[in-house]
Every structure is written in C-alpha cells, then in structure tokens.
Design a protein around this motif. Structure first.
Motif, PDB file in Angstrom:
ATOM      1  N   LYS A 308      39.070  45.255  37.368  1.00  0.00           N
ATOM      2  CA  LYS A 308      38.524  44.183  36.533  1.00  0.00           C
ATOM      3  C   LYS A 308      37.536  43.364  37.335  1.00  0.00           C
ATOM      4  CE  LYS A 308      40.047  40.154  36.527  1.00  0.00           C
ATOM      5  NZ  LYS A 308      40.724  38.905  36.154  1.00  0.00           N
ATOM      6  N   MET A 309      36.502  42.942  36.646  1.00  0.00           N
ATOM      7  CA  MET A 309      35.569  42.027  37.287  1.00  0.00           C
ATOM      8  C   MET A 309      35.899  40.627  36.809  1.00  0.00           C
ATOM      9  SD  MET A 309      33.707  43.867  39.169  1.00  0.00           S
ATOM     10  CE  MET A 309      32.267  42.863  39.547  1.00  0.00           C
ATOM     11  N   GLY A 310      35.634  39.655  37.654  1.00  0.00           N
ATOM     12  CA  GLY A 310      35.915  38.275  37.254  1.00  0.00           C
ATOM     13  C   GLY A 310      34.762  37.370  37.614  1.00  0.00           C
ATOM     14  N   THR A 312      32.090  36.727  36.006  1.00  0.00           N
ATOM     15  CA  THR A 312      30.770  37.329  35.786  1.00  0.00           C
ATOM     16  C   THR A 312      29.962  36.497  34.791  1.00  0.00           C
ATOM     17  OG1 THR A 312      31.861  38.789  34.201  1.00  0.00           O
ATOM     18  CG2 THR A 312      31.406  39.707  36.370  1.00  0.00           C
ATOM     19  N   LYS A 316      33.021  31.186  32.627  1.00  0.00           N
ATOM     20  CA  LYS A 316      34.251  31.359  33.387  1.00  0.00           C
ATOM     21  C   LYS A 316      34.192  30.611  34.719  1.00  0.00           C
ATOM     22  CE  LYS A 316      37.431  33.407  33.420  1.00  0.00           C
ATOM     23  NZ  LYS A 316      38.850  33.182  33.058  1.00  0.00           N
ATOM     24  N   MET A 320      36.822  27.574  35.781  1.00  0.00           N
ATOM     25  CA  MET A 320      37.751  27.700  36.901  1.00  0.00           C
ATOM     26  C   MET A 320      37.238  27.062  38.186  1.00  0.00           C
ATOM     27  SD  MET A 320      39.847  29.032  34.919  1.00  0.00           S
ATOM     28  CE  MET A 320      41.198  28.875  36.070  1.00  0.00           C
ATOM     29  N   GLU A 353      41.485  36.156  27.106  1.00  0.00           N
ATOM     30  CA  GLU A 353      40.028  36.063  27.053  1.00  0.00           C
ATOM     31  C   GLU A 353      39.459  37.383  26.547  1.00  0.00           C
ATOM     32  OE1 GLU A 353      39.257  34.889  31.084  1.00  0.00           O
ATOM     33  OE2 GLU A 353      39.379  36.942  31.847  1.00  0.00           O
ATOM     34  N   GLU A 355      36.990  40.600  26.420  1.00  0.00           N
ATOM     35  CA  GLU A 355      36.370  41.410  27.474  1.00  0.00           C
ATOM     36  C   GLU A 355      35.652  42.621  26.867  1.00  0.00           C
ATOM     37  OE1 GLU A 355      36.700  41.455  31.016  1.00  0.00           O
ATOM     38  OE2 GLU A 355      38.007  39.702  31.285  1.00  0.00           O
ATOM     39  N   GLU A 385      41.874  40.452  27.941  1.00  0.00           N
ATOM     40  CA  GLU A 385      42.596  40.382  29.210  1.00  0.00           C
ATOM     41  C   GLU A 385      43.548  39.195  29.161  1.00  0.00           C
ATOM     42  OE1 GLU A 385      42.182  40.447  34.057  1.00  0.00           O
ATOM     43  OE2 GLU A 385      40.545  39.516  32.923  1.00  0.00           O
ATOM     44  N   ILE A 387      45.277  36.701  31.491  1.00  0.00           N
ATOM     45  CA  ILE A 387      45.289  36.239  32.878  1.00  0.00           C
ATOM     46  C   ILE A 387      46.420  35.237  33.022  1.00  0.00           C
ATOM     47  CG2 ILE A 387      42.871  36.744  33.430  1.00  0.00           C
ATOM     48  CD1 ILE A 387      42.202  33.836  32.816  1.00  0.00           C
ATOM     49  N   CYS A 406      43.156  38.449  41.106  1.00  0.00           N
ATOM     50  CA  CYS A 406      42.222  37.805  40.155  1.00  0.00           C
ATOM     51  C   CYS A 406      42.919  37.393  38.867  1.00  0.00           C
ATOM     52  CB  CYS A 406      41.053  38.743  39.880  1.00  0.00           C
ATOM     53  SG  CYS A 406      40.213  39.227  41.382  1.00  0.00           S
ATOM     54  N   SER A 407      44.126  36.896  39.001  1.00  0.00           N
ATOM     55  CA  SER A 407      44.930  36.365  37.880  1.00  0.00           C
ATOM     56  C   SER A 407      45.314  37.409  36.844  1.00  0.00           C
ATOM     57  CB  SER A 407      44.205  35.232  37.125  1.00  0.00           C
ATOM     58  OG  SER A 407      43.820  34.207  37.977  1.00  0.00           O
ATOM     59  N   GLY A 476      34.628  41.353  32.589  1.00  0.00           N
ATOM     60  CA  GLY A 476      34.755  39.900  32.795  1.00  0.00           C
ATOM     61  C   GLY A 476      34.447  39.189  31.487  1.00  0.00           C
ATOM     62  N   ALA A 477      35.053  38.027  31.320  1.00  0.00           N
ATOM     63  CA  ALA A 477      34.938  37.323  30.038  1.00  0.00           C
ATOM     64  C   ALA A 477      33.604  36.603  29.906  1.00  0.00           C
ATOM     65  CB  ALA A 477      36.089  36.333  29.897  1.00  0.00           C
TER      66      ALA A 477
HETATM   67  C1  OOG Z   1      40.384  34.524  37.200  1.00  0.00           C
HETATM   68  C2  OOG Z   1      40.014  35.748  36.468  1.00  0.00           C
HETATM   69  C3  OOG Z   1      38.592  35.764  35.992  1.00  0.00           C
HETATM   70  C4  OOG Z   1      37.091  36.814  34.240  1.00  0.00           C
HETATM   71  O1  OOG Z   1      37.036  37.540  33.255  1.00  0.00           O
HETATM   72  O2  OOG Z   1      36.142  36.141  34.613  1.00  0.00           O
HETATM   73  C5  OOG Z   1      38.381  36.748  34.948  1.00  0.00           C
HETATM   74  C6  OOG Z   1      40.858  33.423  36.320  1.00  0.00           C
HETATM   75  O3  OOG Z   1      40.079  32.942  35.504  1.00  0.00           O
HETATM   76  O4  OOG Z   1      42.002  33.030  36.479  1.00  0.00           O
HETATM   77  O5  OOG Z   1      39.223  37.532  34.634  1.00  0.00           O
END
Ligand code: OOG
Ligand code: MG
Length: 505
Positions: A308-310, A312, A316, A320, A353, A355, A385, A387, A406-407, A476-477
């Motif tokens: 998974k990418m996060g 992006t 997001k 965070m 979220e 994806e 996803e 998280i 990455c959660s 990524g979301a």
């Molecule tokens: C981290 C995971 C980020 C995304 O799609 O950007 C992520 C978090 O937000 O806890 O999965």
C-alpha cells in the motif's frame, strides 16, 4: 527465501537463496581432489548383455556405477566409525545438520621435522565463543589448485594432538577442514589426532564429526555462518558430503523489540505510545521494524499479498500532519471480500478511506516508467482501506507510522476492471450509511493515480523486494479517512466503477 533464526538469545536473518558451497565437485577419472593413494573417483556405465547404461552410447538412460573411496576422494564427513571396529555409521551418528559455524583462516606452522601443523596456540588465539560447536578452518596458502590436488605422498599439513585436545575442550563437535586429514599422512597408524577428537574408545563424542577436503574461496570472510552439513546417506564410517554456508545477518535488538511490540499491539487491538522519540528510530530503521513485524505474521502463516502507498494526496498529508510518501505491506488476513464485514472489537480505532487498487500482472524488479506501467498491471479496481494506527490517539511521526505498517489494518477490493479503464480525474468518495463523509478527485493522488503505482515500483524495488505477479497495490487515499462505529456500512465510490462496501460488526 529468507528465514529468521534464534540462537543463544540472538536473532539472525539468513537468505537461503544465497548458498556458499564449500564442498569440492568430484569429476570422474580426474586425478583429484584425492589423498592417501586412493584410486580416482570413477563413474562407468552399467553393462548387462547388450545394455550399456549411457545415453551417448545409445541407451535410453544414463545408468552408471560409481567407484569412490569417501576418505580418499573429495569432500567427506566422518564419524568415530573411522577408527573403530564397532561399525558406527555417519548416517546414524550425525543427527543435526544445521549449526552456527565459525570460519577461521590459519597458516600451518613449520616444526623441527619440516612438517606443517596447526597448533594449540593457533586454536587458542581464535578466542572461540563457547556457543560455537562447528568450526571451519581454511588454511593458507589457499590456492585454487587445492580443488583438484592429489595430496598422496605430499605429507600435507595436519593438526597437533594438543590442537585437537583444545578443540575438544572448547566444545567443538563438528570440525571442517580443507586438509585431507587431521593426522599426519604417515603416523605409523596411530591416528592420534582422530582418537583425541573422538575421545576414543569412550562413546561420549559419537555425534561429533570431521569433514575433510572442503574448499572455502578467498572472498568468503572469516566469521560466523549458518552451516548446513549434508552427507550422502551411506551406512558407513564416512560418506561424501556437501557442507553449505549462509551469511548470517544479525538482527538489531531494538528493531526486534519494536517489531514485536507493534505486532502485539495489532494482535491484541491495544494502542501503544509512539516509539520514534523514545527509541530514536531513523526512517531506515522504521522500514526494518515494519518488515520484521510482518515477519511475525508470516511466522503465524500469514502471506504477503501486496503493498500500500500512503500520503500520496495532500488531503491525507494534511489530515495526519506528515509530508512524505510511505509504503506498507498487505497480507492475506487483512483482505476482506467485497460486501464483507470486519469485527470492530479486533481494531483499536479504525478509520476507512477510499482507494484505487492495481493488480500486478508480472513480477516487477525495477522502477517502472509511465509508458511501461500498463504492461505490468492486469486490472484496476476501487477499494476501501481500513487504517487503524496502533498508536494512542491515532497520532504519529513519519517513522512511527512506517514502523506500524503505515496504519494498514484491512482492505476490500471491488470489481476488477480492464487495465485501460481511465482512473485519472475521477470523483472519489467515502460514505457511511449512504452519507458521503469525504469526497475528492483521483488526480489528488500525485496528480495521477498511476504515479502512485510508479512510486510503489521505485520504493519497493529499491528496498530490495520484488513485487510479484498477482499482488495488489493500493494507491493511497484521495480524501481524508473517517472513523467508523459498529453497525455502520462503509462504502467507497469511484466514478464509473461499481461500489465497494464494508460492514462494521
Ligand atoms: C497512514 C496511512 C496513509 C493513505 O492512503 O494515505 C494511507 C494513516 O493515515 O494513518 O493509507
Ligand atoms: Mg490508505
């Protein structure tokens, strides 16, 4: 394949795909490697009537007899049966094939009569750890000619009986040497060194072995290795053998500890304080912690099914409070069927979220370009996803969240669509019980979701992993994530694609 092994309180990583063979190949009718005037190793086709067991000579199969003298031809491993009339067999006495072994290089010393010997002092100077039970000695000079040498009548180097006594007192149970024998070629049949080594005729060292005529290339550094000592299953005092070494990568204690901590937090659905500040972890260490914690899951039978990418999207990053791309791993137990459910009690404070998922068509070992991307992907799909940060209050630094995979906690993939389906500039939203919570545009993902796929190929292959055919990559979301409660139905919508839903039980 990589394995982790524990020995004497230390954890090591071993890459089984990188064996170091320290046996010598035996080639039929070659004059070496051999010793003690043994005849050459020979293979000859079996003959019976018109049959000649050789395909070259017209037979449908190769069917050879071999003539070998295990002590005299090439690499072999022996047990006390070598000097006893009791019929001890190496195939029975050697019971453990895997050991942590020490490789040491020694130059035999000349003594008064001109012989070259390995001395007690040299063994002492190795300062062997008391937990080392297998010792591999490479002698200098270490010429390539050793691989085919005929040692007969050359009075090769050997060990003094005091050196062997020392090895016994240090607890060495498996000795591997590149010489033809631990004893002098002609010692009037005393075999004094062998007797000392096995404490002959007592039977307390029957499990101990000596492997002779190995060869360790010069570019293999002295140090500790994982040894796999395999023999041919002959019921004899000695048989040809094939010792294999593997490099040991000592795993960092801090990494192990944090990997276990995070693995347990996920398993027990209990939040823990952040780790970066307290343990002073770097970004690189964070990825190692992630890998080690996923290893724990794999040890329980879980399987890596993708990445998974996060972060992006700006949405997001802002939500965070972090500012760089991250990547994590998806495992089989995290996968929930579309329209399936999760058990809220197994999570800490789950969020969902929307994806976009990519299904990988063929193995990816390098960073792809946009022009290449579609050749490596078979389909795309909308996804959800889940998280669930393992940290208290869902708060973390970049290092913390990377270490925590990455959660990522679960994912649902909707209907797969052809790879040529347009995924750029699409409306994306996440709803709870049919009420839109957040919406955005797919181009919020790095201006084009395909860019996230490319980043995944770059980051994951640079790390050294191969993205395998059949694996899934989440882009990524494009929107912030939303907390869920038991009883709710989460739904992700990607414009033009069918919906993905997840029930929260
Ligand atoms: C981290 C995971 C980020 C995304 O799609 O950007 C992520 C978090 O937000 O806890 O999965
Ligand atoms: Mg995500």
């Amino acid at each position: 394949m990589k394995i982790q092994l524990k020995n004497n309180g230390e954890t090591y990583k071993v890459d089984l795909s990188k064996p170091i063979d320290i046996s010598l190949p035996l080639i039929s009718h070659a004059t070496g490697p051999k010793c003690f005037n043994a005849p050459d190793f020979k293979k000859t086709p079996f003959k019976a009537g018109d049959f000649i067991g050789s395909v070259k000579e017209g037979s449908p199969v190769n069917f050879y007899n071999v003539e070998i003298n295990p002590h005299g031809n090439g690499t072999h491993t022996e047990c006390m049966g070598h000097i006893s009339d009791k019929g001890y067999s190496i195939n029975k006495e050697l019971k453990n094939y895997h050991h942590i072994a020490q490789l040491a290089t020694l130059t035999p010393e000349s003594i008064e009569n001109g012989d070259e010997v390995i001395t007690e002092k040299q063994i002492e100077a190795l300062l062997l750890d008391e937990n080392i039970k297998a010792l591999i000695i490479r002698t200098f000079p270490n010429e390539q000619s050793k691989k085919t040498r005929n040692y007969s009548e050359t009075n090769p180097a050997y060990f003094t009986t005091q050196a062997l006594e020392k090895l016994v007192s240090l607890g060495i149970e498996h000795l591997l040497i590149d010489l033809p024998s631990v004893d002098r070629e002609y010692d009037d049949g005393k075999l004094a060194g062998h007797k000392v080594y096995w404490n002959f005729p007592e039977e307390n060292r029957l499990h101990c072995t000596i492997t002779e005529m190995i060869f360790v290339e010069n570019d293999i550094m002295d140090g500790r290795y994982f040894l796999n000592l395999q023999i041919a299953p002959f019921e004899m005092d000695a048989t040809p053998s094939k010792p294999i070494l593997y490099r040991l990568e000592k795993m960092n204690e801090k990494i192990n500890k944090l990997a276990e901590l995070l693995d347990r937090a996920a398993l027990k659905a209990t939040a823990i304080p952040q780790v970066k500040e307290q343990y002073n972890i770097t970004l690189e260490e964070a990825y190692h912690i992630q890998a080690a914690s996923i290893n724990h899951r794999e040890e329980r039978g879980d399987i890596l099914v993708g990445y998974k990418m996060g972060f992006t999207s700006k949405a997001k990053m802002i939500q965070m409070g972090v500012d760089d791309l991250i990547w994590g791993r998806l495992t089989k137990t995290m996968h929930i069927e579309n329209h399936g459910a999760i058990d809220f009690s197994k999570f800490i404070h789950p969020r969902v979220e929307p994806e976009i998922a990519f299904l990988v068509k063929s193995d990816i070992t390098f960073s792809l370009t946009l022009a290449q991307a579609k050749e490596y992907v078979s389909s795309v799909a909308p996804a959800i996803e889940v998280i669930d940060s393992r940290y208290e209050n869902f708060k973390f630094s970049l290092e913390d969240v990377i270490a925590d995979n990455c959660s990522s906690a679960a994912f649902v993939v909707g209907k797969w669509q052809d790879v040529n389906t347009v995924i750029e500039d699409l409306e994306i939203s996440i709803s709870l019980d049919n009420e839109v919570q957040h919406s955005g545009n797919s181009n919020a993902i790095l201006d084009n979701p395909w860019e996230s796929f490319l980043e995944a190929t770059r980051l994951i292959t640079v790390y050294g992993d191969t993205i395998k055919a059949g694996q899934i990559i989440l882009a990524g979301a494009a929107t912030p994530a939303v907390y869920v409660k038991p009883g709710q139905l989460a739904q992700a919508n990607v414009q033009g694609m069918s919906t993905v839903t997840l029930k929260i039980d």
